[in-house]
Write an enzyme that holds these catalytic residues in place. Structure first.
Site, PDB file in Angstrom:
ATOM      1  N   TYR A 219       0.855  -1.190   0.000  1.00 58.30           N
ATOM      2  CA  TYR A 219       0.000   0.000   0.000  1.00 58.30           C
ATOM      3  C   TYR A 219       0.884   1.231   0.000  1.00 58.30           C
ATOM      4  O   TYR A 219       1.812   1.339   0.799  1.00 58.30           O
ATOM      5  CB  TYR A 219      -0.912   0.011   1.236  1.00 58.30           C
ATOM      6  CG  TYR A 219      -1.834   1.215   1.258  1.00 58.30           C
ATOM      7  CD1 TYR A 219      -2.879   1.341   0.343  1.00 58.30           C
ATOM      8  CD2 TYR A 219      -1.654   2.242   2.191  1.00 58.30           C
ATOM      9  CE1 TYR A 219      -3.723   2.452   0.357  1.00 58.30           C
ATOM     10  CE2 TYR A 219      -2.501   3.355   2.205  1.00 58.30           C
ATOM     11  CZ  TYR A 219      -3.525   3.448   1.281  1.00 58.30           C
ATOM     12  OH  TYR A 219      -4.351   4.553   1.288  1.00 58.30           O
TER      13      TYR A 219
ATOM     14  N   ASP B 246       9.416   3.158  -0.107  1.00 62.33           N
ATOM     15  CA  ASP B 246       8.314   3.812   0.599  1.00 62.33           C
ATOM     16  C   ASP B 246       8.457   3.494   2.088  1.00 62.33           C
ATOM     17  O   ASP B 246       8.050   2.436   2.560  1.00 62.33           O
ATOM     18  CB  ASP B 246       6.973   3.320   0.049  1.00 62.33           C
ATOM     19  CG  ASP B 246       5.797   3.954   0.783  1.00 62.33           C
ATOM     20  OD1 ASP B 246       6.019   4.626   1.808  1.00 62.33           O
ATOM     21  OD2 ASP B 246       4.656   3.763   0.322  1.00 62.33           O
TER      22      ASP B 246
ATOM     23  N   LYS C  15       3.929   9.724   8.431  1.00 63.94           N
ATOM     24  CA  LYS C  15       3.547   9.175   9.749  1.00 63.94           C
ATOM     25  C   LYS C  15       4.447   9.589  10.913  1.00 63.94           C
ATOM     26  O   LYS C  15       4.354  10.704  11.411  1.00 63.94           O
ATOM     27  CB  LYS C  15       3.438   7.657   9.641  1.00 63.94           C
ATOM     28  CG  LYS C  15       2.359   7.244   8.613  1.00 63.94           C
ATOM     29  CD  LYS C  15       2.017   5.795   8.672  1.00 63.94           C
ATOM     30  CE  LYS C  15       1.092   5.365   7.561  1.00 63.94           C
ATOM     31  NZ  LYS C  15      -0.311   5.322   7.876  1.00 63.94           N
TER      32      LYS C  15
HETATM   33  C1  LIG Z   1       3.627   2.449   3.235  1.00 64.00           C
HETATM   34  C2  LIG Z   1       2.649   3.569   3.081  1.00 64.00           C
HETATM   35  N1  LIG Z   1       2.803   4.460   2.094  1.00 64.00           N
HETATM   36  C3  LIG Z   1       1.968   5.492   1.943  1.00 64.00           C
HETATM   37  C4  LIG Z   1       0.899   5.672   2.768  1.00 64.00           C
HETATM   38  C5  LIG Z   1      -0.021   6.844   2.588  1.00 64.00           C
HETATM   39  O1  LIG Z   1       0.167   7.771   3.619  1.00 64.00           O
HETATM   40  P1  LIG Z   1      -1.015   8.809   3.992  1.00 64.00           P
HETATM   41  O2  LIG Z   1      -2.111   7.995   4.586  1.00 64.00           O
HETATM   42  O3  LIG Z   1      -0.360   9.748   4.972  1.00 64.00           O
HETATM   43  O4  LIG Z   1      -1.412   9.489   2.739  1.00 64.00           O
HETATM   44  C6  LIG Z   1       0.680   4.770   3.799  1.00 64.00           C
HETATM   45  C7  LIG Z   1      -0.481   4.927   4.717  1.00 64.00           C
HETATM   46  O5  LIG Z   1      -0.907   4.030   5.399  1.00 64.00           O
HETATM   47  C8  LIG Z   1       1.575   3.684   3.971  1.00 64.00           C
HETATM   48  O6  LIG Z   1       1.401   2.781   4.921  1.00 64.00           O
END
Ligand SMILES: Cc1ncc(COP(=O)(O)O)c(C=O)c1O
Length: 438
Positions: free
Chosen positions: A159, A247, A275
């Site tokens: 994700y 990521d 986060k």
């Molecule tokens: C690995 C990863 N990338 C990107 C995101 C997206 O972040 P946001 O919810 O702050 O847009 C998340 C959110 O859970 C994530 O877990």
């Protein structure tokens, strides 16, 4: 009794303990679709009605009915130090009093950039944005602009937020409304399977400019990378001239100050953060090689902007958070409490040979109702969501809060005490037995 009937009886609907949450739940659904501003928050996967929280402190969440929960959601990752650490709250309040947004450069973004660069050696330059999704979206555009190639490889079950390129062919979180062009530009490989990546590069020589990966997959259980996986991706990206984006929106500053890349020994071209970096304020960031980052306008030709990017209150929260995380005892505590939780649960799981997988990477963990280990998206399909739902609601009723999903990562915080974890092991052990009807 059939599981669906058991589940109906087990959810929080109709229980006096949740009176206020339930009445607000009925109202919110008429004004906010599904009653939530982000679908992860809904209880669709576990049944029942999402709980309304009113405040949070340390390891605890408090709901509208004044029930208290030991929290393992951690706001989906940001609450690494627990909720409302005094130093972070003070720093944010001071910044707010000086002006919540300037729309011009300020010293807090400079200090924050210098601190992230010091913590994470692969980052030579960085840009701050307002969410993980924005970081991912911007990093992908930059990588495409830099490589001059449109196609991207991502991994089934990973994700990366909700922008078109990463939802386009997402195996478990797909969407209508995505143009065909985005779908054909995103290719899917299997996590922990280098052959599937190489096959895509061979099938599309000279067309793939980007590979994006979560170093630890957090949305199909917590799936750590096989030892050769991330180094292998690095080699393939070098061989085929593609930009490797790590990521680290969940793993960054959670697994270590230097992120998962410092733990697993891989040097990406670009990294996305979010986060935990913001101390609870809305944040995203992306950074990496100077040569790539300097392609951003106004230095270069790739566009990204944002009214709230590098917001002073967020930067103040982030600086205070990184300063606290620089004390190695924080990561030792996160590891000790996470290990305590898992060894407490493993005792029962092993003694009774329960079909449960306990998977964790540092302070990210998943308790999965599956007879076999989850190593990729296909494996995650065998998770028993009904049994998880019974487990989830037993925990809810007994003051322990997990993500309302059988496969999304739960998070330990540095504010959890030995007693919190001891109490959680007790409740979770009862919950496992109950959910598996023993
Ligand atoms: C690995 C990863 N990338 C990107 C995101 C997206 O972040 P946001 O919810 O702050 O847009 C998340 C959110 O859970 C994530 O877990």
């Amino acid at each position: 009794m059939r599981t669906e009937t058991k589940l109906k009886l087990a959810t929080n609907v109709g229980k006096a303990r949740y009176k206020e949450s339930l009445s607000h739940g009925a109202r919110i659904e008429s004004v906010i679709p599904g009653g939530v501003d982000s679908p992860f928050r809904a209880f669709n996967e576990v049944g029942g009605q999402a709980v309304f929280f009113s405040r949070a402190k340390g390891s605890r969440l408090f709901d509208l009915d004044n029930n208290t929960y030991i929290d393992y959601l951690g706001a989906w990752g940001p609450a690494i130090l627990g909720h409302c650490p005094d130093a972070v709250v003070k720093a944010c309040q001071e910044a707010l009093a000086l002006g919540p947004v300037f729309g011009s450069p300020h010293t807090l973004e400079l200090r924050m950039a210098e601190q992230v660069i010091k913590a994470c050696p692969s980052i030579e330059k960085i840009r701050f944005v307002s969410s993980g999704t924005e970081a991912v979206m911007s990093a992908i555009r930059l990588a495409r602009g830099y490589s001059g190639k449109e196609k991207m490889i991502m991994f089934e079950g990973c994700y990366h937020g909700h922008c078109d390129p990463v939802l386009a062919s997402n195996a478990h979180k797909s969407s209508s409304g995505i143009p065909e062009g985005s779908r054909t530009a995103t290719l899917q490989a299997r996590f922990n399977d280098l052959e599937s990546v190489e096959a895509l590069f061979q099938a599309h020589p000279d067309e793939i400019g980007v590979v994006i990966v979560e170093p630890v997959a957090g949305s199909m259980g917590v799936v750590p990378p096989a030892p050769d996986f991330l180094p292998g991706l690095r080699q393939l990206c070098d061989r085929y001239n593609a930009v490797l984006i790590l990521d680290e929106v969940i793993t960054g500053f959670r697994l270590a100050l230097g992120g998962a890349q410092s733990v697993y020994g891989v040097i990406p071209d670009l990294t996305c953060f979010g986060k935990a970096l913001g101390g609870g304020m809305p944040i995203g960031a992306y950074g990496g090689k100077k040569e790539i980052m300097e392609r951003l306008i106004p230095d270069g030709d790739v566009y990204q902007a944002g009214t709230f990017s590098g917001n002073p209150v967020t930067m103040a929260g982030g600086i205070a958070t990184i300063e606290l995380l620089a004390d190695p005892s924080v990561y030792e505590r996160l590891e000790a409490r996470s290990a305590q939780l898992f060894s407490g649960l493993a005792e029962t799981v092993e003694r009774l040979a329960l079909p449960i997988q306990l998977q964790r990477a540092g302070s990210m963990f998943a308790i999965m109702f599956s007879a076999k280990p989850v190593r990729n998206f296909q494996d995650s399909l065998s998770v028993d969501h009904e049994a998880f739902s019974l487990f989830f609601h037993h925990l809810l009723d007994n003051g322990v809060y997990l993500p309302p999903s059988g496969i999304d990562a739960a998070c330990m915080s540095a504010a959890h005490t030995e007693q919190d974890v001891e109490q959680s092991v007790k409740v979770m052990t009862e919950g496992l037995k109950l959910a598996l009807a023993m």
